[in-house]
Scaffold this motif. Structure first.
Motif, PDB file in Angstrom:
ATOM      1  N   TYR A  21     -23.917 -59.756  38.517  1.00 50.19           N
ATOM      2  CA  TYR A  21     -25.068 -59.782  37.611  1.00 50.19           C
ATOM      3  C   TYR A  21     -24.589 -59.670  36.161  1.00 50.19           C
ATOM      4  CZ  TYR A  21     -29.854 -58.599  36.060  1.00 50.19           C
ATOM      5  OH  TYR A  21     -31.084 -58.574  35.454  1.00 50.19           O
ATOM      6  N   LEU A  22     -23.646 -58.777  35.916  1.00 50.32           N
ATOM      7  CA  LEU A  22     -23.083 -58.631  34.574  1.00 50.32           C
ATOM      8  C   LEU A  22     -22.362 -59.910  34.150  1.00 50.32           C
ATOM      9  CD1 LEU A  22     -21.684 -55.039  35.095  1.00 50.32           C
ATOM     10  CD2 LEU A  22     -23.658 -55.651  33.685  1.00 50.32           C
ATOM     11  N   ASN A  23     -21.665 -60.535  35.078  1.00 47.93           N
ATOM     12  CA  ASN A  23     -20.967 -61.790  34.775  1.00 47.93           C
ATOM     13  C   ASN A  23     -21.949 -62.918  34.473  1.00 47.93           C
ATOM     14  OD1 ASN A  23     -18.463 -60.608  35.070  1.00 47.93           O
ATOM     15  ND2 ASN A  23     -18.314 -61.143  37.233  1.00 47.93           N
ATOM     16  N   TRP A  24     -23.084 -62.914  35.142  1.00 48.06           N
ATOM     17  CA  TRP A  24     -24.117 -63.910  34.861  1.00 48.06           C
ATOM     18  C   TRP A  24     -24.570 -63.786  33.407  1.00 48.06           C
ATOM     19  CZ3 TRP A  24     -29.346 -63.305  33.567  1.00 48.06           C
ATOM     20  CH2 TRP A  24     -30.081 -64.491  33.562  1.00 48.06           C
ATOM     21  N   PHE A  25     -24.814 -62.557  32.962  1.00 46.53           N
ATOM     22  CA  PHE A  25     -25.198 -62.357  31.559  1.00 46.53           C
ATOM     23  C   PHE A  25     -24.089 -62.843  30.630  1.00 46.53           C
ATOM     24  CE2 PHE A  25     -28.512 -59.260  32.878  1.00 46.53           C
ATOM     25  CZ  PHE A  25     -29.549 -59.745  32.091  1.00 46.53           C
ATOM     26  N   ALA A  26     -22.847 -62.599  30.997  1.00 50.49           N
ATOM     27  CA  ALA A  26     -21.728 -63.046  30.153  1.00 50.49           C
ATOM     28  C   ALA A  26     -21.730 -64.566  30.024  1.00 50.49           C
ATOM     29  CB  ALA A  26     -20.406 -62.547  30.726  1.00 50.49           C
ATOM     30  N   VAL A  56     -24.554 -66.678  30.469  1.00 49.13           N
ATOM     31  CA  VAL A  56     -25.762 -67.235  29.845  1.00 49.13           C
ATOM     32  C   VAL A  56     -26.104 -66.581  28.511  1.00 49.13           C
ATOM     33  CG1 VAL A  56     -26.711 -67.922  32.075  1.00 49.13           C
ATOM     34  CG2 VAL A  56     -27.396 -65.734  31.076  1.00 49.13           C
ATOM     35  N   GLY A  57     -25.519 -65.442  28.244  1.00 50.08           N
ATOM     36  CA  GLY A  57     -25.783 -64.734  26.992  1.00 50.08           C
ATOM     37  C   GLY A  57     -26.469 -63.401  27.237  1.00 50.08           C
ATOM     38  N   PHE A  58     -26.004 -62.396  26.543  1.00 54.65           N
ATOM     39  CA  PHE A  58     -26.598 -61.065  26.644  1.00 54.65           C
ATOM     40  C   PHE A  58     -27.851 -61.007  25.784  1.00 54.65           C
ATOM     41  CE2 PHE A  58     -22.078 -60.341  27.552  1.00 54.65           C
ATOM     42  CZ  PHE A  58     -22.187 -59.667  28.765  1.00 54.65           C
ATOM     43  N   PRO A  59     -28.841 -60.228  26.216  1.00 57.14           N
ATOM     44  CA  PRO A  59     -30.051 -60.098  25.401  1.00 57.14           C
ATOM     45  C   PRO A  59     -29.743 -59.363  24.094  1.00 57.14           C
ATOM     46  CG  PRO A  59     -30.138 -58.612  27.292  1.00 57.14           C
ATOM     47  CD  PRO A  59     -28.912 -59.448  27.444  1.00 57.14           C
ATOM     48  N   PRO A  60     -30.619 -59.507  23.122  1.00 52.46           N
ATOM     49  CA  PRO A  60     -30.386 -58.822  21.843  1.00 52.46           C
ATOM     50  C   PRO A  60     -30.611 -57.317  21.968  1.00 52.46           C
ATOM     51  CG  PRO A  60     -32.504 -59.934  21.815  1.00 52.46           C
ATOM     52  CD  PRO A  60     -31.835 -60.311  23.112  1.00 52.46           C
ATOM     53  N   GLY A  61     -30.123 -56.584  21.007  1.00 49.61           N
ATOM     54  CA  GLY A  61     -30.382 -55.154  20.917  1.00 49.61           C
ATOM     55  C   GLY A  61     -29.448 -54.312  21.761  1.00 49.61           C
ATOM     56  N   GLN A  92     -20.010 -55.004  31.353  1.00 50.82           N
ATOM     57  CA  GLN A  92     -19.343 -56.186  31.898  1.00 50.82           C
ATOM     58  C   GLN A  92     -17.849 -56.134  31.593  1.00 50.82           C
ATOM     59  OE1 GLN A  92     -17.879 -59.156  30.427  1.00 50.82           O
ATOM     60  NE2 GLN A  92     -17.632 -60.109  32.426  1.00 50.82           N
ATOM     61  N   GLU A  93     -17.478 -55.714  30.391  1.00 52.12           N
ATOM     62  CA  GLU A  93     -16.064 -55.584  30.037  1.00 52.12           C
ATOM     63  C   GLU A  93     -15.374 -54.538  30.906  1.00 52.12           C
ATOM     64  OE1 GLU A  93     -13.727 -56.964  27.897  1.00 52.12           O
ATOM     65  OE2 GLU A  93     -15.199 -58.563  27.764  1.00 52.12           O
ATOM     66  N   LEU A  94     -16.029 -53.407  31.103  1.00 48.28           N
ATOM     67  CA  LEU A  94     -15.451 -52.365  31.954  1.00 48.28           C
ATOM     68  C   LEU A  94     -15.251 -52.883  33.372  1.00 48.28           C
ATOM     69  CD1 LEU A  94     -17.461 -49.219  30.792  1.00 48.28           C
ATOM     70  CD2 LEU A  94     -15.093 -49.784  30.249  1.00 48.28           C
ATOM     71  N   ASP A  95     -16.275 -53.533  33.903  1.00 50.68           N
ATOM     72  CA  ASP A  95     -16.213 -54.052  35.268  1.00 50.68           C
ATOM     73  C   ASP A  95     -15.133 -55.131  35.391  1.00 50.68           C
ATOM     74  OD1 ASP A  95     -17.468 -54.328  38.024  1.00 50.68           O
ATOM     75  OD2 ASP A  95     -17.649 -56.375  37.259  1.00 50.68           O
ATOM     76  N   HIS A  96     -15.138 -56.061  34.470  1.00 45.61           N
ATOM     77  CA  HIS A  96     -14.198 -57.185  34.505  1.00 45.61           C
ATOM     78  C   HIS A  96     -12.738 -56.714  34.463  1.00 45.61           C
ATOM     79  CE1 HIS A  96     -12.691 -61.236  33.855  1.00 45.61           C
ATOM     80  NE2 HIS A  96     -11.988 -60.767  32.838  1.00 45.61           N
ATOM     81  N   ASN A  97     -12.499 -55.647  33.729  1.00 42.48           N
ATOM     82  CA  ASN A  97     -11.138 -55.131  33.566  1.00 42.48           C
ATOM     83  C   ASN A  97     -10.806 -54.001  34.534  1.00 42.48           C
ATOM     84  OD1 ASN A  97     -10.037 -56.736  31.311  1.00 42.48           O
ATOM     85  ND2 ASN A  97     -11.835 -55.932  30.268  1.00 42.48           N
ATOM     86  N   GLY A  98     -11.673 -53.770  35.522  1.00 41.98           N
ATOM     87  CA  GLY A  98     -11.408 -52.754  36.533  1.00 41.98           C
ATOM     88  C   GLY A  98     -11.436 -51.337  35.999  1.00 41.98           C
ATOM     89  N   LEU A  99     -12.288 -51.084  35.007  1.00 42.92           N
ATOM     90  CA  LEU A  99     -12.322 -49.774  34.360  1.00 42.92           C
ATOM     91  C   LEU A  99     -13.590 -48.973  34.651  1.00 42.92           C
ATOM     92  CD1 LEU A  99     -10.867 -50.859  30.898  1.00 42.92           C
ATOM     93  CD2 LEU A  99      -9.670 -49.713  32.780  1.00 42.92           C
ATOM     94  N   ARG A 100     -14.313 -49.321  35.702  1.00 46.07           N
ATOM     95  CA  ARG A 100     -15.520 -48.562  36.049  1.00 46.07           C
ATOM     96  C   ARG A 100     -15.224 -47.080  36.271  1.00 46.07           C
ATOM     97  NH1 ARG A 100     -20.539 -50.813  37.997  1.00 46.07           N
ATOM     98  NH2 ARG A 100     -20.534 -53.058  37.735  1.00 46.07           N
TER      99      ARG A 100
END
Length: 71
Positions: free
Chosen positions: A31-36, A38-43, A53-61
């Motif tokens: 789901y986080l990758n999908w936002f990456a 199509v674009g993250f919402p503002p704010g 998404q960065e934490l998840d992608h880099n295995g830093l959860r």
């Protein structure tokens, strides 16, 4: 990224969509990758989703584990 940002990942829930009311820190990677893609919402929500998404992608959860254990 600040310590407050990490704490917000564990206290702010997704306000809409398929995972409404789920904490940002608990959103699945796909789901986080999908936002990456199509674009993250503002704010703040978009900023927190991008951070998670960065934490998840880099295995830093696991950076969030000590904060979870404090609650």
């Amino acid at each position: 990224m600040t310590a407050q940002d990490l704490e917000r990942l564990l206290s702010v829930a997704m306000p809409y969509g398929k995972y409404k009311d789920r904490l940002i820190a608990d959103l699945p990677g796909h789901y986080l990758n999908w936002f990456a893609r199509v674009g993250f919402p503002p704010g703040e929500i978009g900023r927190l989703l991008a951070l998670m998404q960065e934490l998840d992608h880099n295995g830093l959860r696991t950076l969030l584990d000590p904060l979870r254990n404090r609650k």
